[in-house]
Design a protein around this motif. Structure first.
Motif, short mmCIF file in Angstrom:
data_model
loop_
_atom_site.label_atom_id
_atom_site.label_comp_id
_atom_site.label_asym_id
_atom_site.label_seq_id
_atom_site.Cartn_x
_atom_site.Cartn_y
_atom_site.Cartn_z
N GLY A 148 3.31 9.72 -1.84
CA GLY A 148 3.79 8.73 -0.89
C GLY A 148 4.63 7.69 -1.59
N PHE A 149 5.25 6.81 -0.81
CA PHE A 149 6.11 5.78 -1.35
C PHE A 149 5.47 4.40 -1.16
CE2 PHE A 149 9.33 9.01 0.14
CZ PHE A 149 9.59 9.51 -1.13
N ILE A 150 5.81 3.49 -2.05
CA ILE A 150 5.39 2.09 -1.93
C ILE A 150 5.82 1.55 -0.56
CG2 ILE A 150 5.91 -0.24 -2.75
CD1 ILE A 150 4.08 1.10 -4.64
N LEU A 186 9.36 1.52 1.40
CA LEU A 186 9.21 1.43 2.84
C LEU A 186 8.78 0.02 3.23
CD1 LEU A 186 7.16 4.74 3.31
CD2 LEU A 186 9.65 4.47 3.16
N TYR A 187 9.25 -0.43 4.38
CA TYR A 187 8.84 -1.72 4.92
C TYR A 187 8.19 -1.47 6.28
CZ TYR A 187 11.21 -4.19 1.19
OH TYR A 187 11.57 -4.67 -0.06
N GLN A 247 6.54 -0.63 -10.22
CA GLN A 247 5.64 0.51 -10.35
C GLN A 247 6.40 1.80 -10.66
OE1 GLN A 247 5.43 -1.71 -7.91
NE2 GLN A 247 3.32 -2.43 -7.70
N TYR A 248 7.64 1.91 -10.14
CA TYR A 248 8.47 3.07 -10.45
C TYR A 248 9.15 2.94 -11.81
CZ TYR A 248 8.37 3.91 -5.33
OH TYR A 248 8.01 4.12 -4.03
N LYS A 249 9.31 1.67 -12.26
CA LYS A 249 10.09 1.36 -13.47
C LYS A 249 11.54 1.81 -13.30
CE LYS A 249 6.11 1.68 -16.58
NZ LYS A 249 5.52 2.32 -17.78
N PHE A 265 0.86 -1.19 0.00
CA PHE A 265 0.00 0.00 0.00
C PHE A 265 0.90 1.23 0.00
CE2 PHE A 265 1.19 -0.07 4.35
CZ PHE A 265 0.85 1.15 4.94
N VAL A 266 0.27 2.40 -0.01
CA VAL A 266 1.03 3.65 0.02
C VAL A 266 0.54 4.49 1.20
CG1 VAL A 266 1.61 5.79 -1.18
CG2 VAL A 266 1.38 3.66 -2.48
N PRO A 267 1.39 4.74 2.20
CA PRO A 267 1.06 5.71 3.24
C PRO A 267 1.55 7.08 2.78
CG PRO A 267 3.02 4.51 3.87
CD PRO A 267 2.64 4.02 2.49
N GLY A 268 0.65 8.04 2.61
CA GLY A 268 1.07 9.33 2.07
C GLY A 268 0.22 10.46 2.58
#
Length: 313
Positions: free
Chosen positions: A256-258, A294-295, A286-288, A238-241
């Motif tokens: 936000g970041f992956i 983030l973990y 997803q960024y290519k 998910f993305v926390p942003g």
């Protein structure tokens, strides 16, 4: 908007007149035919009367707070029909009176710009904090001028941001050159076991993590975020942003970041949470390309903050 109104606030001798003179010499000034310059306090810096006359700038000095009222402004509108008004406001007057005042038809406050003298800011913050910050509370842009190498930029920035999270803050040296941010200017404790990102500083952290991921590699970070989930992100991802305003109210983007998790999370999109994560820099489809990943270490529910949109400043 028939008449553009610009408010310039800040304490006496903080550089308001210098800023206004620079604005009067900018290419944008050529767009106006008649400018009213309302000077509510006069410092050491003066205006060139010949320059004002040659450029259709009508200067009026207002020496008492009560004189700046709707009837006075209506008279200025009837007599001069300006398409541009610049108000050099007295830093000890109540700014809310002007912000709440009924302006003449067609007049609209387009921007509020403030100046701070870095040389006296520390003293004012210590001895008269509320009075010093009052002129800055509604500012779109705060210019902290006369900045030196030993100026505590982080303290000044945080003091303003706590009261006015949406303000853009720019530090300038004595010669007007901007001061570039360094790692020491960032409002985070890099030596703490967990880097705590204050809710108003998310935009700063996001931008620095994009530009300087080496600052955070393998470090734990805790911040307030909203949840974004989408099946296209993949399982346990998910993305926390946060929603970030990049330049204006029309330009707000969720950033936000992956974030990888060990299992599905029990939250819906737009839920507010505090997350503690470990920062990595690696390839993501997803960024290519390589980018911040983030973990998730911990996630707990949170309340919606007073300011749910942040900025990069």
């Amino acid at each position: 908007m028939d008449t553009v109104v610009e408010l310039f606030t800040g304490f006496l001798d903080s550089g308001k007149t210098t800023l206004i003179k620079a604005a009067l010499n900018s290419p944008d000034f050529l767009d106006y035919e008649t400018t009213l310059l309302l000077v509510c306090e006069e410092g050491e810096e003066e205006y060139d009367e010949d320059y004002l006359s040659d450029n259709h700038i009508i200067k009026m000095v207002i020496d008492e707070e009560e004189k700046l009222n709707p009837f006075f402004l209506e008279g200025l509108e009837l007599n001069y029909r300006p398409d541009h008004v610049m108000i050099e406001f007295n830093g000890t007057w109540d700014l809310n009176r002007v912000l709440e005042m009924q302006l003449p038809p067609g007049w609209e406050i387009a921007s509020i710009l403030s100046t701070v003298d870095a040389g006296t800011a520390q003293m004012y913050l210590t001895n008269m904090r509320n009075l010093f910050l009052a002129p800055l509370l509604s500012s779109d842009l705060v210019i902290v001028n006369r900045t030196e190498d030993n100026t505590d930029r982080a303290k000044i920035r945080r003091s303003i941001k706590v009261m006015n999270p949406g303000a853009q803050i720019v530090f300038e040296r004595e010669d007007g050159e901007p001061v570039e941010n360094t790692e020491e200017d960032l409002p985070f404790d890099f030596h703490a076991p967990v880097i705590e990102v204050d809710e108003i500083d998310y935009g700063i952290w996001y931008l620095d993590a994009m530009e300087h991921p080496e600052h955070y590699k393998n470090k734990k970070i805790r911040f307030l975020a909203q949840v974004y989930k989408n099946r296209r992100l993949g399982e346990h991802t998910f993305v926390p942003g946060r929603f970030v305003m990049t330049c204006c109210a029309e330009d707000i983007t969720f950033l936000g970041f992956i974030c990888r998790t060990r299992e599905d999370i029990p939250y819906k999109n737009r839920d507010w949470v505090y997350v503690t994560v470990t920062f990595r820099y690696e390839y993501v489809k997803q960024y290519k390309d390589k980018g911040p990943v983030l973990y998730l270490d911990e996630m707990i529910p949170a309340k919606k903050p007073q300011n749910d949109v942040v900025t990069f400043d």
